[in-house]
Design a protein around this motif. Structure first.
Motif: not given
Length: 265
Positions: A104-110, A112-117, A125-128, A159-168
């Protein structure tokens, strides 16, 4: 009902983890995946099933409706029990669940970074995000320092983390984020093996970058950035026919036409 039905968004990471698990089990065809267009209001029947929630995926079974991807993931692992994916022993399952709890924390950090304006917040945010990768690296180095996966094979945590690696992929494209050359070697080995696994090829980096352009402009879940009439999540025109979006997410936004989102004719 002949088969359970997953109502899902094809490019959604929380849906992909279900597809990965079923593929690992050889049971992908035992479940019907019903595609939901998030650029349109949810159909009344789907809202009835979900109790008014728009969150996806949801699973419709003969016994009732289940929500939350991790709940559905474990339900499938127990339902198609001939080829279990979760670890068998109490200790190993606990270790696996400890790693899953970090997602959850891993996904949220990514996200937050992609949506940052705000470009001034970019470095922080990159450091996070990097800090989250380092947490994962330390965990893997503790529990299986010389290995590739958490244990000897691609399992439930993968199986849980791989989709987030793909999205990142959207972090690499829109933010230029990459793991440093030194440090994080253990998590890099894990990530790269997860991305290459045959059971995890449902979504490409190109599809992610094109679909998630609106996220990079600060608009998530089918919302529209200012000045746009069509979401980057539309099914037509197909993502393969669209040009790659501009990498500079902090500059002027691309138009529907520039993104190849205008319908034919």
């Amino acid at each position: 009902m002949s088969k359970p039905i997953v109502h899902h968004i094809p490019v959604c990471p929380f849906s992909q983890r279900l597809e990965i698990l079923l593929t690992l089990k050889g049971e992908r065809d035992a479940v019907t995946f019903s595609v939901v267009d998030i650029t349109r209001p949810r159909p009344p029947e789907l809202l009835r099933l979900s109790g008014g929630s728009t969150a996806l995926p949801i699973l419709e079974t003969a016994d009732g409706v289940l929500k939350e991807s991790l709940v559905i993931l474990r339900y499938f692992d127990e339902t198609f029990a001939e080829t279990p994916i979760a670890r068998a022993t109490p200790y190993e399952r606990a270790v696996e669940n400890m790693l899953i709890a970090m997602e959850g924390d891993f996904t949220s950090s990514g996200y937050r970074l992609v949506m940052n304006q705000d470009e001034d917040r970019r470095t922080a945010l990159q450091d996070a995000v990097l800090a989250q990768y380092r947490r994962l690296d330390a965990f893997l180095a503790t529990h299986n320092p010389a290995g590739t996966f958490l244990f000897e094979r691609f399992g439930l945590a993968e199986a849980v983390f791989t989709p987030m690696f793909v999205r990142f992929a959207f972090l690499a494209y829109f933010e230029g984020f990459e793991l440093p050359a030194e440090g994080c070697e253990r998590v890099r080995r894990w990530r790269d093996a997860c991305l290459a696994h045959p059971a995890a090829q449902q979504v490409s980096s190109e599809e992610v970058v094109k679909a998630y352009y609106d996220y990079a402009r600060g608009a998530g879940n089918g919302a529209l950035p200012a000045g746009r009439a069509r979401s980057s999540f539309v099914f037509e025109p197909h993502w393969r026919t669209r040009p790659w979006p501009p990498k500079d997410k902090y500059g002027p936004g691309a138009t529907d036409a520039e993104l190849g989102l205008l319908p034919a004719g």
